[in-house]
Every structure is written in C-alpha cells, then in structure tokens.
Write an enzyme that holds these catalytic residues in place. Structure first.
Site, PDB file in Angstrom:
ATOM      1  NE  ARG A 128     -33.872  65.576  57.834  1.00  0.00           N
ATOM      2  CZ  ARG A 128     -32.447  65.326  58.099  1.00  0.00           C
ATOM      3  NH1 ARG A 128     -32.062  64.370  58.770  1.00  0.00           N
ATOM      4  NH2 ARG A 128     -31.450  66.067  57.691  1.00  0.00           N
ATOM      5  CE1 TYR A 130     -29.674  65.423  51.959  1.00  0.00           C
ATOM      6  CE2 TYR A 130     -30.511  64.261  49.858  1.00  0.00           C
ATOM      7  CZ  TYR A 130     -29.628  64.164  51.075  1.00  0.00           C
ATOM      8  OH  TYR A 130     -29.328  63.152  51.419  1.00  0.00           O
ATOM      9  CG  ASP A 161     -22.643  57.421  59.454  1.00  0.00           C
ATOM     10  OD1 ASP A 161     -22.361  56.319  59.572  1.00  0.00           O
ATOM     11  OD2 ASP A 161     -22.962  57.936  58.461  1.00  0.00           O
ATOM     12  CG  ASP A 166     -24.023  57.624  53.134  1.00  0.00           C
ATOM     13  OD1 ASP A 166     -24.973  56.755  53.222  1.00  0.00           O
ATOM     14  OD2 ASP A 166     -23.924  58.477  53.819  1.00  0.00           O
ATOM     15  CG  ASP A 198     -22.150  60.248  56.403  1.00  0.00           C
ATOM     16  OD1 ASP A 198     -21.878  59.250  55.830  1.00  0.00           O
ATOM     17  OD2 ASP A 198     -22.984  61.081  56.271  1.00  0.00           O
TER      18      ASP A 198
END
Length: 288
Positions: A128, A130, A161, A166, A198
């Site tokens: 993956r 962005y 989550d 983060d 999140d």
C-alpha cells in the site's frame, strides 16, 4: 543481505535508520547530538530502557518480506510497541517513526506479528502507498492502544481502531524509519475512519529549532501557520482517490489542546496496560 545501520546517541534516547543496500567500509556524519554510523558491522545505540539497542532490517524495502526489527545487544528481538517506554517525564514521550515526511509507502508496526516489527501495509496482497506524500513524520506512541470495545462518548461514540496511537510530528527535518524521538504533544485530532476512532496526536521533536516556542495548539498556528488545517485536510481526503468517502473528525472538527492530548495519551496507555495484562482479550494482536 540487507545492511544494518545504527545511530549512537549522545542524549538519553534511541534512534536508528535503515539501509536499503550494504555499505562498504564505514562513514560517519555528525548532526546535532546524533552520530550516524554507516557500516557493515553493528554499532550499539543508547536506549531509555536498555543501554544497547539496534534496529535491523530483513528483506528488501518495498517488498512483502521487508521487516524492521528492534534488537538488544545480545541480538534478542524486542517490540517497539510493547518494550520501548512511553513516558520520559515532564510531558515528554517517546515517538517511533514509521513513515518519514515526504514519502508515500504506508509503513506501520505489525501489531499481529511477534515482536511487532515495522513493515509496509498491504491490501489484497499488494503493497500500500498513499496517493500522495505525507508532509510530516508519522508514527506511533509506544505502550498505547485504542480499545475497539470502548465507545468514546466525547467523539460520537466511536470505537477505538485496535492500534497504537498515531503521532504527526511537525518538525522541519525528515526522519528515518525506526528512529525514536523525544517529542512533546501539542494537540489532538479525533479522526473517525469508517466509524472507528483514530487519534492523531500533533507533536514536535525536542531537537527541532522551533520546539522551545511551541507548547500548545495555539502556538502551532503562530509558528507553523496553516499546519493544523493541512493535517486535518490531508487525513480527511487521502482515501478519496481510492473511491472511499472522506474521513470525519469529532470535537467540532478542530484540534483539541495539549491538555486534551495528554488525556488521550493517558487513557490509551491505561488501555494498553489492560491489554498487556490480558484483562482485555488480545484477539490476533501480538503481546510479545
């Protein structure tokens, strides 16, 4: 074979960076208090909780097999999520870089793998990325966990989550995968991603030139004008190119202040403690 790079730290913190290719011989570059050592041998690295710590990569970057492990002097693997301490005192915390600023590979701690190494996320067997570069250093706070069984009444009842918290680090320097920085929180954004809460803690590394002048969310607008809006908009929109709806934000769509960010960190650290003590079922999460 992939090389190992380590950084010797003059201060009481842990840092590291990973090489894509082996180096012949050794070179060193001094930058502030950090000495970057690049060599075919392994050098030791001062750590908060262990006087010797290294990071090692396995496999090649941007492949499915690529992993970044943390190891002690004996070569024993340790978990960046569980074994690096969260708090350093005086509202200072350790922050582990997963994604350097101005890069797009979606790197993350593998919470379901033993010793939780950093790897590139996948979807349907493919790596993956962005759709565009992220403009800040991005990673996690160790020893935190967003409990998926806890409905936050302050953020539309959204459930956690199931990941560490983060961090968006807004300093001027691009960091490296695996670096562990001392940061101070400045604010918090309550992102809601497909119904899951999140948190995004906005923080700055203590070695950034502007760090002495930035101590709360209002200081961010003064010294980094437009940054909070840019962070919110980036995380709101980054899934749209893949055909998904925009993410939402709670708390009035604004960044909460430092005090609220510290509250989030304390609560998610408590959740992590319950998880690690097995007071809450871990499911597929690795507690090693």
């Amino acid at each position: 074979m992939a090389a190992t790079r380590a950084i010797t730290i003059a201060s009481n913190s842990t840092c590291s960076l990973i090489a894509k290719k082996p180096f012949v011989g050794a070179t060193a570059l001094s930058l502030n208090n950090i000495k970057f050592c690049r060599t075919k041998r392994s050098f030791t690295c001062r750590a908060i909780y262990n006087p010797q710590l290294l990071v090692k990569e396995q496999g090649l970057p941007e492949t499915l097999d690529y992993r970044v492990f943390f190891v002690d002097q004996s070569g024993k693997k340790v978990s960046p999520w569980h074994d690096i301490p969260l708090r350093l005192g005086d509202d200072i915390f350790n922050f582990i870089v997963e994604i350097p600023k101005e890069s797009s590979a979606k790197m993350e701690v593998a919470t379901d793998e033993v010793f939780t190494p950093i790897k590139q996320d996948t979807k349907k067997g493919k790596l993956r990325y962005y759709p565009y570069n992220i403009h800040w250093n991005y990673g996690l706070l160790p020893q935190t966990w967003e409990d998926p069984s806890f409905a936050n009444s302050e953020v539309e009842g959204a459930l956690g989550d199931n990941d560490p918290v983060d961090v968006v680090e807004i300093g001027e320097r691009q960091r490296k995968i695996g670096e562990v920085l001392k940061v101070k929180p400045l604010g918090a954004l309550a992102m809601i991603d497909e119904g899951e809460l999140d948190w995004k803690i906005v923080a700055i590394s203590l070695d950034d030139p502007k760090a002495p002048f930035v101590n709360d969310v209002n200081d961010v607008e003064k010294h980094f004008p437009g940054t909070l809006t840019a962070i919110r908009d980036w995380f709101r929109d980054y899934k749209i190119p893949d055909g998904k709806p925009a993410n939402k934000f709670g708390l009035g769509n604004q960044a909460a202040d430092k005090e609220y960010a510290l509250k989030v960190i304390t609560e998610t650290n408590e959740s992590w403690n319950k998880l690690i003590k097995r007071s809450i079922p871990a499911g597929e999460l690795s507690l090693v």
